[in-house]
Design a protein around this motif. Structure first.
Motif: not given
Length: 309
Positions: A269-270, A255-259, A275-276
């Motif tokens: 999803g970038s 969620l944090g990455c999507a924000v 990061i992961f």
């Protein structure tokens, strides 16, 4: 020996210029905004998006280090094409006309496209790049390979993995900020090959003196791969903190990455993928061809990286 360095005031360019100064090697530095070089001299102002390198600047040049390019930003596809592809081809053409002995092009592992599987990739393990940045780097590589296979000018194409060091931007900076804010530890998910700034610049210096003939394309990375969780833990230790529990569910990291993707206008999803995700590379071909070995590990650099922020 006299060198020309494009992108001389960038992250890698500045360290290269420092090492050229330390070796008492003469060079001309180019930059888009005319920034000051590490030795206090002004760089030559050239915007490769709409300007060509003057042929006179290549007089008596032995080695061209072409580091300039657009990366780590959301540019229009036409700008990636103009700077990363067309300007590279044009500079190489001018270099060979001027009698330059060695042309070194800093490409990227992104020219290899997204990994087809989570395994370790070598130079031939490529897919078609989906983003404009990767496509522009790949097209520059292909044109150099086609044009200079039988040239007297040595052409070296380097595909570095993620480069870390003091002043690095991108997702390493994002992780460092999270550590400083006391965020929970990221999951030990995925894995990423990296290379230290000092090591890739050391390679550039070696190639300046002993580049093999022909066109060569090499991945540049160290043997060890790192997860975001491992990097975060090393950053905490560098600040005198203990690693924190990894209690935050993966859903919240997504969620944090999507924000962040939405705020940055990035593809969905970038950020999570950077990061992961799993991006593992092998530099055996380079090590077999050139007397070079990485000397620095992330654990050796992390304290300097964190203190400098």
């Amino acid at each position: 020996m006299k060198c020309l360095v494009s992108g001389a005031t960038g992250f890698i360019g500045r360290e290269l210029c420092r090492q050229l100064d330390a070796s008492a090697m003469s060079y001309i530095g180019l930059s888009r905004k005319g920034g000051v070089l590490p030795n206090g001299r002004a760089s030559v102002v050239i915007d490769l998006g709409d300007q060509s390198v003057q042929q006179s600047l290549l007089d008596d040049i032995d080695v061209v280090f072409h580091l300039a390019g657009i990366a780590h930003q959301a540019a229009q596809p036409a700008m990636y094409e103009a700077v990363n592809h067309q300007a590279t081809v044009e500079l190489a053409r001018a270099a060979v006309m001027a009698g330059v002995k060695t042309f070194i092009f800093l490409s990227s592992v992104k020219a290899m496209g997204a990994p087809a599987n989570p395994g370790v990739r070598t130079e031939g393990d490529c897919t078609v790049p989906r983003d404009a940045y990767g496509r522009s780097k790949l097209q520059a590589e292909l044109d150099l390979q086609a044009a200079y296979a039988n040239s007297e000018m040595s052409v070296i194409i380097l595909r570095p993995a993620l480069v870390y060091g003091v002043g690095a931007a991108g997702n390493l900076d994002l992780l460092a900020r999270a550590v400083r804010l006391g965020m929970p530890g990221p999951p030990l998910l995925g894995g990423r090959s990296m290379i230290a700034l000092e090591d890739i610049v050391g390679l550039l210096m070696i190639l300046a003196h002993s580049a093999p003939k022909g066109v060569h394309t090499w991945i540049v990375c160290e043997d060890h791969c790192y997860t975001a969780g491992e990097i975060s833990d090393l950053m905490r230790v560098a600040l005198g903190k203990k690693p924190v529990p990894r209690w935050l569910p993966l859903t919240f990291w997504r969620l944090g990455c999507a924000v962040r993707d939405r705020m940055a206008g990035a593809e969905k999803g970038s950020t999570f993928g950077k990061i992961f995700g799993t991006e593992l590379y092998c530099a055996d071909a380079l090590r077999l061809a050139v007397d070079w070995r990485p000397q620095v590990a992330f654990a050796d650099s992390v304290r300097r990286i964190m203190v400098a922020q």
